[in-house]
Design an enzyme around this catalytic site. Sequence first.
Site, PDB file in Angstrom:
ATOM      1  N   GLU A  35      -3.764 -29.659   5.937  1.00 16.87           N
ATOM      2  CA  GLU A  35      -3.395 -30.477   7.123  1.00 16.87           C
ATOM      3  C   GLU A  35      -1.929 -30.656   7.298  1.00 16.87           C
ATOM      4  O   GLU A  35      -1.038 -30.503   6.301  1.00 16.87           O
ATOM      5  CB  GLU A  35      -4.105 -31.960   6.961  1.00 16.87           C
ATOM      6  CG  GLU A  35      -3.747 -33.026   8.045  1.00 16.87           C
ATOM      7  CD  GLU A  35      -4.138 -34.521   7.565  1.00 16.87           C
ATOM      8  OE1 GLU A  35      -4.450 -35.187   8.398  1.00 16.87           O
ATOM      9  OE2 GLU A  35      -4.322 -34.553   6.255  1.00 16.87           O
ATOM     10  N   LYS A  45      -9.000 -33.565  14.342  1.00 13.20           N
ATOM     11  CA  LYS A  45      -9.493 -34.487  13.461  1.00 13.20           C
ATOM     12  C   LYS A  45     -10.430 -35.600  14.098  1.00 13.20           C
ATOM     13  O   LYS A  45      -9.765 -36.123  15.167  1.00 13.20           O
ATOM     14  CB  LYS A  45      -8.230 -35.021  12.578  1.00 13.20           C
ATOM     15  CG  LYS A  45      -8.641 -36.129  11.532  1.00 13.20           C
ATOM     16  CD  LYS A  45      -7.235 -36.409  10.986  1.00 13.20           C
ATOM     17  CE  LYS A  45      -7.435 -37.325   9.933  1.00 13.20           C
ATOM     18  NZ  LYS A  45      -6.249 -37.415   9.068  1.00 13.20           N
ATOM     19  N   CYS A  72      -8.981 -34.457   5.871  1.00 12.32           N
ATOM     20  CA  CYS A  72      -8.405 -35.681   5.314  1.00 12.32           C
ATOM     21  C   CYS A  72      -9.198 -36.920   5.150  1.00 12.32           C
ATOM     22  O   CYS A  72     -10.431 -36.849   4.584  1.00 12.32           O
ATOM     23  CB  CYS A  72      -6.793 -35.684   5.617  1.00 12.32           C
ATOM     24  SG  CYS A  72      -5.935 -36.840   4.435  1.00 12.32           S
TER      25      CYS A  72
END
Length: 266
Positions: free
Chosen positions: A40, A106, A142
Amino acid sequence: MRIALGQLASGTSPEENLRTIAERTERAAEHGARVVVFPEAAMARFGIPLGPVAEPLDGPFATRLRQVAERAGVLLVAGMFTPAADGRVRNTLLITGRGVDTHYDKLHLFDAFGFAESATVAPGGRAVTAEVDGVVFGFATCYDVRFPELFTRLADLGARVIVLPASWGAGPGKREQWELLVRARALDATCWVAACGQADPATVGEPPETSAPTGIGHSMVVSPLGEVRARLEGEPGLLVADVDPEETRRARALVPVLANRRPDVL
């Protein structure tokens, strides 16, 4: 299938980060990797204004990543920032190469531990998979790792391997949480999880100056039964590992948690 995780300590310059990505991708391909994953925020680290560095998916950064993937003959996954319609950016994984060209934005934004990712980042709205050499890959980023339903959804969509780029925040107990969560999500989905994090900036002489999640390292490849098969420590590095998608089938036969769910109740 051989995959490689390029654990970076990304800086603030997309051009410099691109050079590092290109070099690591070439090295991974030389080691036989068919899939190469970067963290990321590989485009530019957190802790800086993201709007000025964000580019569309047909912009120079993404175009260069596509060229790197094509030259190396790999599926390349790397984190970047793309403009959102409301003036924020999206935290995007570009997924390109070997006949694939897609992206994942995301879903779950890191509004935790005193950081508010949603102040500058807009959430995505779809789960994403891609097939390479007959193997379906799923994608997460994440903070997504704290939401098991995404991982089981990816498994339902056919994923045998889930790729998890991250820029994990530092702090007491955070490394232990990272490993626990990655291993738990592998068990939830009975999938391989390839978790590639930003390196700890202190290992390259750049201790973080903000509360932004700039990475702790500890990238790892975890089996469908939650075993850590390969890992890095905090510093930048290239982790090359073989994953056998057939192990996913065997794990699901041994521990059929996906088949044993109770959607009639939960």
